[in-house]
Design an enzyme around this catalytic site. Structure first.
Site, short mmCIF file in Angstrom:
data_model
loop_
_atom_site.label_atom_id
_atom_site.label_comp_id
_atom_site.label_asym_id
_atom_site.label_seq_id
_atom_site.Cartn_x
_atom_site.Cartn_y
_atom_site.Cartn_z
N CYS A 1 -14.79 -24.09 12.19
CA CYS A 1 -15.78 -23.75 11.29
C CYS A 1 -15.58 -24.31 9.50
O CYS A 1 -14.80 -24.52 9.27
CB CYS A 1 -15.63 -22.15 10.72
N CYS B 1 -16.16 -22.46 6.84
CA CYS B 1 -14.68 -21.82 6.46
C CYS B 1 -13.90 -22.66 5.99
O CYS B 1 -13.27 -22.31 4.83
CB CYS B 1 -14.41 -21.01 7.61
#
Length: 82
Positions: free
Chosen positions: A11, A14
């Site tokens: 991600c 993230c």
């Protein structure tokens, strides 16, 4: 109180959030949980997307949640605005 950050290695938001969080002191302990390695915990907290932040009290009760990438000010507001 502590902040739980749900993330995934793949991600990009993230990773961006992790870099932001490394540079600031939110004043609470942070627990990082990889959803791919801890699906049971992610399901327990109702994680549907990452990154997701969960602020919990001393007993582990969820105080509030926030999904998506946040900037420094939004992080401070999330943690301090309990």
């Amino acid at each position: 109180m502590k902040l739980i950050k749900f993330y995934a290695e793949w991600c990009q938001p993230c990773k961006m959030l992790s870099r932001i969080m490394e540079d600031i002191d939110l004043g609470v302990p942070i627990e990082n949980i990889d959803i791919d390695k801890n699906m049971d915990i992610a399901m327990q907290y109702g994680v549907r997307g990452v990154p997701m932040l969960v602020l919990v009290d001393e007993q582990g009760n969820t105080l509030k949640t926030k999904s998506g990438l946040l900037n420094e000010q939004q992080l401070f507001d999330f943690v301090k605005g309990v």
